[in-house]
Design an enzyme around this catalytic site. Structure first.
Site, PDB file in Angstrom:
ATOM      1  N   GLU A 244      -1.825   8.185  -4.356  1.00 32.17           N
ATOM      2  CA  GLU A 244      -2.148   7.448  -5.898  1.00 32.17           C
ATOM      3  C   GLU A 244      -3.878   7.848  -6.199  1.00 32.17           C
ATOM      4  O   GLU A 244      -4.567   8.107  -5.463  1.00 32.17           O
ATOM      5  CB  GLU A 244      -1.802   6.076  -6.193  1.00 32.17           C
ATOM      6  CG  GLU A 244      -2.928   5.228  -5.039  1.00 32.17           C
ATOM      7  CD  GLU A 244      -2.408   3.839  -5.056  1.00 32.17           C
ATOM      8  OE1 GLU A 244      -1.354   3.423  -4.918  1.00 32.17           O
ATOM      9  OE2 GLU A 244      -3.357   3.012  -5.312  1.00 32.17           O
TER      10      GLU A 244
ATOM     11  N   ARG B 112       0.938  -1.073   0.055  1.00 28.69           N
ATOM     12  CA  ARG B 112      -0.050  -0.043  -0.094  1.00 28.69           C
ATOM     13  C   ARG B 112       0.946   1.199   0.093  1.00 28.69           C
ATOM     14  O   ARG B 112       2.003   1.203   0.715  1.00 28.69           O
ATOM     15  CB  ARG B 112      -0.884   0.229   1.290  1.00 28.69           C
ATOM     16  CG  ARG B 112      -2.342  -0.653   1.233  1.00 28.69           C
ATOM     17  CD  ARG B 112      -3.315  -0.165   0.284  1.00 28.69           C
ATOM     18  NE  ARG B 112      -4.415  -0.515   0.259  1.00 28.69           N
ATOM     19  CZ  ARG B 112      -4.909  -1.619  -0.552  1.00 28.69           C
ATOM     20  NH1 ARG B 112      -3.787  -2.366  -1.337  1.00 28.69           N
ATOM     21  NH2 ARG B 112      -6.047  -2.241  -0.550  1.00 28.69           N
TER      22      ARG B 112
ATOM     23  N   HIS C  27      -0.934   0.286  -9.390  1.00 27.94           N
ATOM     24  CA  HIS C  27      -1.835  -0.641  -8.351  1.00 27.94           C
ATOM     25  C   HIS C  27      -2.366  -1.823  -9.321  1.00 27.94           C
ATOM     26  O   HIS C  27      -3.753  -1.919  -9.075  1.00 27.94           O
ATOM     27  CB  HIS C  27      -2.740   0.211  -7.782  1.00 27.94           C
ATOM     28  CG  HIS C  27      -3.161  -0.184  -6.581  1.00 27.94           C
ATOM     29  ND1 HIS C  27      -3.313   0.482  -5.257  1.00 27.94           N
ATOM     30  CD2 HIS C  27      -3.397  -1.503  -6.013  1.00 27.94           C
ATOM     31  CE1 HIS C  27      -3.904  -0.306  -4.160  1.00 27.94           C
ATOM     32  NE2 HIS C  27      -3.799  -1.436  -4.717  1.00 27.94           N
TER      33      HIS C  27
HETATM   34  C1  GLV Z   1      -5.707  -4.465  -3.626  1.00 26.49           C
HETATM   35  O1  GLV Z   1      -4.867  -3.381  -3.494  1.00 26.49           O
HETATM   36  C2  GLV Z   1      -6.059  -5.184  -2.340  1.00 26.49           C
HETATM   37  O2  GLV Z   1      -5.855  -4.836  -1.112  1.00 26.49           O
HETATM   38  O3  GLV Z   1      -6.515  -6.261  -2.791  1.00 26.49           O
END
Ligand code: GLV
Length: 326
Positions: free
Chosen positions: A266, A237, A284
């Site tokens: 982001e 993250r 991401h």
């Molecule tokens: C995606 O970022 C997730 O946390 O599944």
């Protein structure tokens, strides 16, 4: 019949499944609703299938008096204020397990790309700059036999570790709780303290959930402890890394490179990222394979169906709210 919202475009199979159980309001667009639109579409709903881009907080919950369950189609749930959900008697769920391998794969994709300059070399070829083979051109770092460090050794961290066997790497990790001896043996991984992890990793992969405790877990002080030849990989993250400190470390070559799938703020990245030739940047996409996204959305749907049918959802994050208070 319960009313639910699907807050983004999903697969037709997921929609069809939910329509068998609920009256569905479907935002059939692969872009987020604004917070205001979300609040207005959720005002009369019993449940919602959400994505990590939707912020579920106390103000939203106050505007949605019928809401009983929020089902995130993601393993990370830092977009959901879990305490606020619990206080409001709203169940929250996520999608653990189904995306472990896909996310471990992308950690490796970024690791290899960073080690061997894949993104910058591709750009160089495409822009017609390749004038001929060079003995000393694009020299990267060997992945095989290097030391892989993993910070955060949950399911995905372990999947990253298992993949290292093919590269005959030494694997070290740091985690809040140590794995069992059997798990360590399966992962061929050794538990070390945080300082050793920072100091000895040639490739440091971050696999922590984001929380106030993991905010800026990697900042200037941590980057300073890493090898100048090390690469940092973040597929967890944004916010776990202090992006400004990382940019400065990459600019000064205090570490060799980074492979990054997630960023602070982001999609509005610090523009200095775009000028770095030693960072590989992806938008991401850690769990973004068709098969895995289908499994995630179906698991979110399972949670929604269980919760609104009065059963315990399989991935309940706040078991304190088993019987919705309203
Ligand atoms: C995606 O970022 C997730 O946390 O599944």
């Amino acid at each position: 019949m319960h009313k639910i919202l699907i807050s983004r475009e999903v697969y037709p199979e997921v929609l069809a499944r939910l329509e068998q159980h609920f009256e569905v309001d479907y935002h059939a667009v692969d872009a987020p609703l604004t917070p205001k639109q979300l609040a207005s579409r959720l005002a009369d709903k019993d449940g919602v299938l959400t994505m990590p881009t939707e912020r579920i907080d106390a103000a939203l919950l106050a505007a949605c008096p019928r809401l009983k369950v929020v089902c995130n189609s993601a393993v990370g749930y830092n977009n959901i204020d879990l305490d606020a959900c619990t206080r409001a008697g709203v169940m929250a769920t996520n999608t653990p397990g189904v995306l472990d391998d896909t996310t471990a794969d992308i950690a490796w994709a970024l690791l290899l790309a960073s080690a061997r300059h894949i993104a910058a070399a591709d750009q160089w070829v495409r822009t017609g700059q390749w004038g001929g083979w060079k003995f000393k051109g694009w020299l990267g770092q060997d992945v095989h036999h290097a030391t892989l460090g993993i910070l955060g050794m949950g399911r995905i961290g372990q999947a990253v570790a298992r993949r290292a066997a093919g590269f005959e790497m030494r694997v070290i990790y740091h985690n809040r709780t140590r794995l069992s001896a059997q798990r360590e043996a399966e992962c061929r991984a050794t538990c070390v303290d945080r300082a050793t992890l920072l100091r000895e990793s040639d490739f440091l992969v971050l696999m922590l959930p984001y929380s106030p405790e993991s905010h800026h877990a990697i900042g200037a002080a941590e980057l300073a402890q890493m090898k100048p030849t090390a690469h940092l990989i973040n597929v967890a993250r944004g916010g776990i890394v202090d992006d400004a400190a990382l940019i400065e470390a990459l600019q000064a070559r205090r570490i060799a490179g980074a492979g990054l799938d997630v960023f602070e703020g982001e999609p509005a990245l610090d523009p200095r990222f775009f000028t770095l030739d030693n960072a590989v940047l992806t938008p991401h996409i850690g769990s973004a394979s068709s098969a895995t996204r289908m499994k995630m959305a179906m698991l979110a749907a399972d949670n929604l169906i269980a919760a609104l049918n009065g059963d315990r959802p399989p991935n309940l994050l706040n078991p304190q709210v088993e019987k919705p208070a309203r």
